[in-house]
Design an enzyme around this catalytic site. Structure first.
Site, PDB file in Angstrom:
ATOM      1  CE  LYS A 125      -1.763  -1.981   4.278  1.00  0.00           C
ATOM      2  NZ  LYS A 125      -3.080  -1.358   4.419  1.00  0.00           N
ATOM      3  CG  HIS A 128      -1.330   4.076  -3.592  1.00  0.00           C
ATOM      4  ND1 HIS A 128      -2.250   5.050  -3.858  1.00  0.00           N
ATOM      5  CD2 HIS A 128      -1.803   3.382  -2.521  1.00  0.00           C
ATOM      6  CE1 HIS A 128      -3.254   4.941  -3.005  1.00  0.00           C
ATOM      7  NE2 HIS A 128      -3.002   3.946  -2.182  1.00  0.00           N
ATOM      8  CG  HIS A 131      -1.442   7.684  -0.667  1.00  0.00           C
ATOM      9  ND1 HIS A 131      -1.043   6.377  -0.740  1.00  0.00           N
ATOM     10  CD2 HIS A 131      -2.498   7.710   0.179  1.00  0.00           C
ATOM     11  CE1 HIS A 131      -1.825   5.644   0.035  1.00  0.00           C
ATOM     12  NE2 HIS A 131      -2.713   6.422   0.604  1.00  0.00           N
TER      13      HIS A 131
HETATM   14  N1  ARG Z   1      -5.418   6.405   4.536  1.00  0.00           N
HETATM   15  C1  ARG Z   1      -6.464   6.245   3.575  1.00  0.00           C
HETATM   16  C2  ARG Z   1      -5.957   5.461   2.372  1.00  0.00           C
HETATM   17  O1  ARG Z   1      -4.798   5.513   2.068  1.00  0.00           O
HETATM   18  C3  ARG Z   1      -7.003   7.565   3.101  1.00  0.00           C
HETATM   19  C4  ARG Z   1      -7.690   8.377   4.162  1.00  0.00           C
HETATM   20  C5  ARG Z   1      -8.779   9.216   3.599  1.00  0.00           C
HETATM   21  N2  ARG Z   1      -9.427  10.040   4.574  1.00  0.00           N
HETATM   22  C6  ARG Z   1     -10.399   9.674   5.378  1.00  0.00           C
HETATM   23  N3  ARG Z   1     -10.850  10.526   6.248  1.00  0.00           N
HETATM   24  N4  ARG Z   1     -10.947   8.469   5.310  1.00  0.00           N
HETATM   25  O2  ARG Z   1      -6.714   4.805   1.708  1.00  0.00           O
END
Ligand code: ARG
Length: 563
Positions: A125, A128, A131
């Protein structure tokens, strides 16, 4: 830096008033007006019966000035104190010279361990803007915690599990290319994902295949896991390169896929606590009571969800790391999810439930390249670097002096991105502004780097060396004290920022320091001065340069020596 002054005030005022020395120490604040001295204390804080104004007058009168405190004067219910600036100057210059890169750090977190989970992109993905913010804010928090004496584990929790990875695998069979995967796994997997996603929209059959594939993944089928493992490993290798460019290192690459046992245990704990409800074959927990809705923890087909994996991860993390604090740096778009997670941990009565903290942040609006939307971190960085490089080339003389113009352009552009991001409170949305990013003036990253590089250049060109034994009594100019006062505040900034974890506090400080330095350039010369004066002034600039460099490093930026 101010502690010995504050202690001197607190001890004497406590003796005079009978109030608690600690209360006085904590209550000493910079006065609203600069002309009122260096510290102000509000008498009502003492909680002593009587008229505060009268007490302020009495106590100030009894206060004996000494070699640290030069003045005590009442002003309404306050007493204002002035400190001996020369003592402060000597203390600060000595401390900076002795501690250098360590100046400003403290050991309050000694023996404590924090986990900072940040960045956490999703395989296949886009990386963005959200991130990007998590990445730079998270790294800042790591640096800050370390500066406060904590042990820190940096953790990347990849989005690498779930039905969409079944879909990706199905897509790879159709659209995948080994060659492209080797070349750029992140981009290729994304392309594959986009293609298969489009196809799946019109073809429910593909969705079924994806679901079935993911089920096999969750059941631990080795054949399907092999492919997925390759996607993951190759993506991580590529991510590592990009993070390295930002000077960011992760101690742990975790991810949703890595939560195994913890999840079953989480389900069991939830069941034992009587929290799980059946709903048409699926299982959910009811958090309505806490205004957090109902949360699905297991689907009808037995596969798990984002929340379930997070609960499992929390349990496993504690058992592996026995942390004293864990920080999740995640966009405010996931506030609800994290509230559900933390509430659930709370309801499970896990003894470490109080150690969790969500650090959130708002959106970046309109972040796209001049050509179109950005989807990858690398593109954001390349784009800004190239623009910055163009801007730098316009100053031909300076440009010719740079040994590594590409590196400088890269650092300056990172500084620009970071400082724009860190300028306001985290929770605020902001509009990505190319003009501002590329500007060298105002409160920008390039401005801060420029202040640092200019100090380095001055040290290179001075005809004297840094001398810790320089005669400081020749330093009488107000500009000296403005710089010294700013430098002296840095250790307190490092400490107090721990309360809010707001990068903007450090940016504001760094900008103010840079402005004081720029102002001093006009009057406080080093070149063509008698040797003793040049030496003493150089030491003041040196303390500013070290402090500015330390502040930039906490923000996650390499201070530049030339630009
Ligand atoms: N991978 C997730 C996203 O991009 C963020 C993860 C955040 N951390 C967690 N422990 N849920 O939306």
């Amino acid at each position: 830096m101010f502690d010995r002054f504050k202690t001197a005030i607190a001890e004497q005022l406590s003796e005079i008033s009978g109030g608690d020395a600690k209360v006085i120490f904590e209550g000493l604040q910079p006065p609203k007006e600069e002309t009122h001295g260096d510290f102000s204390f509000a008498i009502p804080r003492l909680r002593i019966k009587g008229n505060p104004k009268q007490m302020a007058i009495d106590f100030a009168e009894k206060f004996k000035t000494n070699e640290l405190i030069t003045k005590a004067a009442s002003s309404g219910p306050f007493i204002n104190f002035s400190i001996d600036k020369n003592v402060l100057r000597d203390d600060v210059l000595k401390a900076v010279y002795e501690q250098k890169e360590k100046y400003g750090t403290n050991t309050t977190g000694k023996g404590q361990h924090a986990i900072v989970e940040f960045s956490s992109p999703n395989i296949a993905k886009p990386f963005h803007a959200g991130h990007l913010r998590s990445t730079i804010i998270g790294h800042f928090i790591c640096q800050l915690y370390k500066a406060n004496g904590w042990d820190v584990t940096s953790m990347n929790y990849l989005g690498d599990w779930g039905k969409q990875y079944g879909l990706l695998a199905v897509g790879f069979k159709k659209y995948g290319s080994e060659e492209k995967l080797e070349q750029d796994p992140i981009k290729h997997l994304y392309e594959v994902y986009v293609s298969i996603n489009a196809e799946a929209e019109n073809d429910p059959n593909i969705q079924d295949q994806a679901r079935a594939y993911f089920k096999r993944m969750e059941e631990g089928d080795e054949e399907v896991l092999g492919l997925w493992q390759r996607f993951r490993d190759m993506s991580i290798a590529k991510y590592k390169d990009i993070y390295a460019r930002l000077g960011i290192h992760f101690d742990v690459y975790s991810g949703e896929s890595q939560v195994t046992n913890g999840m079953n245990r989480a389900m069991k704990l939830l069941e034992d606590a009587g929290m799980v409800k059946e709903d048409d074959g699926a299982q959910l927990i009811d958090l309505e009571k806490y205004k957090l809705g109902k949360a699905l923890v297991k689907k009808k087909d037995g596969t798990t969800l984002y929340l379930t994996r997070d609960i499992g991860a929390a349990i496993e993390r504690y058992e592996t790391y026995k942390f004293d604090k864990i920080i999740y740096v995640v966009s405010s778009q996931q506030d609800h999810h994290l509230k559900q997670l933390f509430k659930t941990i709370d309801l499970l009565k896990l003894p470490y439930a109080d150690k969790f903290q969500h650090i959130n942040y708002g959106l970046i609006l309109g972040m796209s390249t001049r050509k179109g939307t950005v989807v990858f971190l690398e593109d954001i960085l390349d784009n800004t670097r190239d623009h910055m490089h163009e801007v730098m080339k316009q100053n031909e003389d300076k440009y010719a002096q740079l040994e590594e113009p590409e590196y400088v352009a890269d650092v300056v552009s990172k500084s620009a991105i970071y400082v724009q991001d860190f300028a306001a409170r985290r929770i605020k949305d902001y509009k990505f502004n190319w003009d501002r990013v590329l500007s060298f003036e105002g409160d920008t990253g390039p401005y801060l780097q420029y202040a640092h590089a200019r100090l380095c250049s001055m040290e290179r060109r001075a005809n004297v060396k840094i001398n810790p034994n320089a005669d400081l009594s020749v330093l009488t100019e107000p500009a000296v004290y403005s710089i010294i006062t700013m430098v002296a505040q840095w250790p307190d900034v490092v400490k107090s920022t721990m309360e809010t974890l707001e990068p903007s506090t450090v940016v504001t400080y760094t900008t103010r320091l840079s402005r004081e330095i720029a102002r001093a350039w006009e009057t406080l010369w080093v070149v063509n001065q008698p040797e003793n004066i040049a030496e003493a002034r150089l030491l003041v600039y040196y303390s500013a340069r070290i402090t500015l460099g330390n502040a930039l490093r906490i923000l996650g930026l390499d201070p530049l020596e030339r630009m």
